[in-house]
Structure formats: structure tokens, C-alpha cells
Design an enzyme around this catalytic site. Structure first.
Site, PDB file in Angstrom:
ATOM      1  N   ASP A  46      20.369  -5.656 -11.344  1.00 17.48           N
ATOM      2  CA  ASP A  46      19.574  -4.652 -12.058  1.00 17.48           C
ATOM      3  C   ASP A  46      20.498  -3.729 -12.851  1.00 17.48           C
ATOM      4  OD1 ASP A  46      17.028  -3.838 -12.619  1.00 17.48           O
ATOM      5  OD2 ASP A  46      16.686  -2.829 -10.709  1.00 17.48           O
ATOM      6  N   SER A  65      16.521  -0.191  -6.696  1.00 19.34           N
ATOM      7  CA  SER A  65      15.793   0.357  -5.546  1.00 19.34           C
ATOM      8  C   SER A  65      16.758   0.565  -4.383  1.00 19.34           C
ATOM      9  CB  SER A  65      14.649  -0.572  -5.126  1.00 19.34           C
ATOM     10  OG  SER A  65      15.093  -1.898  -4.975  1.00 19.34           O
ATOM     11  N   GLU A  67       5.143  -5.209 -12.869  1.00 19.98           N
ATOM     12  CA  GLU A  67       5.031  -4.429 -11.630  1.00 19.98           C
ATOM     13  C   GLU A  67       3.763  -3.578 -11.643  1.00 19.98           C
ATOM     14  OE1 GLU A  67       8.487  -2.219 -10.379  1.00 19.98           O
ATOM     15  OE2 GLU A  67       7.363  -1.208  -8.784  1.00 19.98           O
TER      16      GLU A  67
HETATM   17  O1  KIV Z   1      15.002  -2.052  -8.256  1.00 19.47           O
HETATM   18  C1  KIV Z   1      14.118  -2.830  -7.909  1.00 19.47           C
HETATM   19  O2  KIV Z   1      14.051  -3.312  -6.772  1.00 19.47           O
HETATM   20  C2  KIV Z   1      13.121  -3.179  -8.898  1.00 19.47           C
HETATM   21  C3  KIV Z   1      11.798  -3.610  -8.382  1.00 19.47           C
HETATM   22  C4  KIV Z   1      10.992  -2.397  -8.065  1.00 19.47           C
HETATM   23  C5  KIV Z   1      11.096  -4.472  -9.332  1.00 19.47           C
HETATM   24  O3  KIV Z   1      13.358  -3.039 -10.069  1.00 19.47           O
END
Ligand code: KIV
Length: 283
Positions: free
Chosen positions: A85, A47, A184
């Protein structure tokens, strides 16, 4: 200073019914604030593409972006459990690419775990990364990287058919070796069922109360991301307003000669007469 948590501490919290707190952060100051506030976990989410890099979606975010933001967050929060992530394109191509990129996040940015999106279709990726000794967090429900396929940023599991698919995905994620699952934008009834069905910790972002803890995006909760606010966000601050007002006040002070003041300048150490002599030398 609190001791850094391990995955076992997160399991102990689940056993004791203690809710885990989890926020996103993308840079040194935000990570440091989260650690000072005693937040249990930080997600360096892709994000970051929307919240700090100004893209319309998460797809343009690269591995290099994720590595450098994870590094900054680790510097800001050396004693916090950090989940890096996996950005779009870093694990979709093959199990080998998935492992290579997950290894990068651990080796170059010292994260504690990685997160990737998807259920049954990424089960082999989850297994491959887990088999490499890396802690994996699964993420199902509204998965922003596939928002195009989902028809936008839409809640999932609201019909029986959709909930059935989610439950199958949740089971597949656990069976593949994930050590935690993020849901989510899922109705609480479905969250509760999945939470009771799985033995790994289940966390929510927009998936209601019945689970092991909550994640929220710092840009949303602090009022920094202005494009839109999802229904599931509670705003705890309005940083945009604070910053815009501060910039306006500063600009007004500069334009009207009120900044800098005497306290903001360095004072000469020799007499003004000596300085005047110096300036004369150059006239
Ligand atoms: O990238 C992010 O912050 C996420 C959230 C939306 C769960 O994957």
C-alpha cells in the site's frame, strides 16, 4: 507448495470465474500463515497504522513503515502475490514522488504490485507509476486516507449521485492503466455494474459478492482489532480472547510457582556433588 501467482494468473482466474482470496498481513508470522492457508494475495495495507501500530487512523503511517512491514511479509510469504500500500503523503504531492515511492516498495521490499487510493484525482499518478512498469491496484469507495473528507468511515455509492461519481472514478482508474480495482464499502448493485463495465479484475472489501474476489483485514476477521468492527466483517476467530486468556493463565502459573516445570529447565551434566564442591569454592 503452490507456485507464486502473477498478474496474468489473476486475469486467468477472472476469466474462469474463480474467486480470488485476499487478506491483509503486516508481519512475518501472519504472512506465513496466509501462505500456508493457500491465500492468493496479501495486501500490506496502511491499515497497519491502526491494526498493529496503534494509531487512530492510517494517516501517520510512513513509507519507511510500509517498506519494513512489506519486507517482513515477503520473508513470511515468499510464494504469494503481495501488494504494497502507498501510505498517505507518498503519492499526493506529485507524479514524481508517486513513482519514486512505488519504486522503493518494489526494490526494497520485493512487492508484486502497489495500491493507492482515489479515482480521477489520482489518474495521473496511476499512469505515471504504470508507465514506470509497476503494476497498480486502484482503490475507490470508502478510502480511509480521505475519511476526514468523507465524514468518517462511511459506505459510498448509496445514492444515484454518489454512484455516478464512483462509476466515473472506476472508469478513470482503468483508463489510467491500473491492472485491478478494489471497491470498499459499496452496495453490491453498484459493484456489479462496475465489475461488468470494466475489463480489469474488480475486488471487494465490503462491496458484496458480484466481483472477482474478496479482501478482508486480518485484524478484523481474526478478532485482533478491538476498537471497532465494520459491518462488512465476518469474524472467523477471536485471537484477542485466546491471547488474553493465555497471558492470564501464564501470570497465574508464575505467581503460584507452577511455571517453569521440570520439563522447562536445563539439567546439570555433572554430579550434584561436584556442583556442591564448586559452590563451596565461592563461599
Ligand atoms: O490499508 C488497508 O488495509 C486497505 C484496506 C482497507 C482496503 O487499504
Amino acid at each position: 507448495m503452490a507456485k507464486k501467482k502473477s498478474i496474468l494468473d489473476l486475469y486467468k482466474m477472472k476469466e474462469k470465474g474463480e474467486k480470488a482470496t485476499w487478506v491483509t498481513a503486516y508481519d512475518f508470522p501472519m504472512a506465513s500463515f496466509a501462505e500456508q492457508a493457500g491465500i492468493d494475495m496479501i495486501l500490506v495495507g496502511d491499515s497497519l497504522g491502526m491494526v498493529v501500530l496503534g494509531y487512530n487512523g492510517t494517516e501517520p503511517v510512513t513509507m519507511d513503515d510500509c517498506v519494513s512491514h512489506c519486507q517482513a511479509v515477503r520473508r513470511g510469504a515468499p510464494n504469494t502475490y503481495i501488494i504494497g500500500d502507498m501510505p498517505f503523503g507518498s503519492y499526493q504531492t506529485s507524479d514524481e514522488d508517486a513513482v519514486r515511492n512505488a519504486v522503493r516498495l518494489l526494490k526494497e521490499a520485493d512487492v508484486d504490485a502497489i495500491k493507492l487510493e482515489g479515482g480521477r484525482r489520482v489518474a495521473s499518478r496511476i499512469k505515471a507509476i504504470s508507465d514506470a512498469g509497476i503494476t497498480v491496484f486502484g482503490h475507490i469507495g470508502l478510502t480511509p486516507q480521505s475519511s476526514g473528507q468523507l465524514g468518517g468511515f462511511k459506505a459510498q455509492g448509496r445514492t444515484v449521485d454518489s454512484a455516478r461519481e464512483l462509476i466515473k472514478d472506476a472508469i478513470a482508474v482503468e483508463e489510467a492503466g491500473a491492472r485491478a480495482l478494489l471497491l470498499e464499502a459499496v452496495p453490491p448493485e453498484v459493484t456489479e455494474f462496475i465489475w461488468k463495465k470494466l475489463s480489469i479484475p474488480v475486488y471487494s472489501i465490503g462491496a458484496g459478492l458480484p466481483c472477482d474476489g474478496q479482501l478482508i483485514i486480518c485484524g478484523d476477521m481474526l478478532g485482533m482489532f478491538q476498537a471497532f468492527t465494520p459491518k462488512f466483517v465476518k469474524k472467523y476467530a477471536n485471537i484477542a480472547e485466546v491471547v488474553i486468556n493465555a497471558f492470564k493463565e501464564y501470570a497465574d502459573d508464575v505467581r503460584n510457582g507452577r511455571f517453569p516445570e521440570d520439563q522447562h529447565v536445563y539439567h546439570i551434566k555433572d554430579s550434584i556433588e561436584d556442583f556442591e564442591k564448586l559452590f563451596k569454592e565461592f563461599e
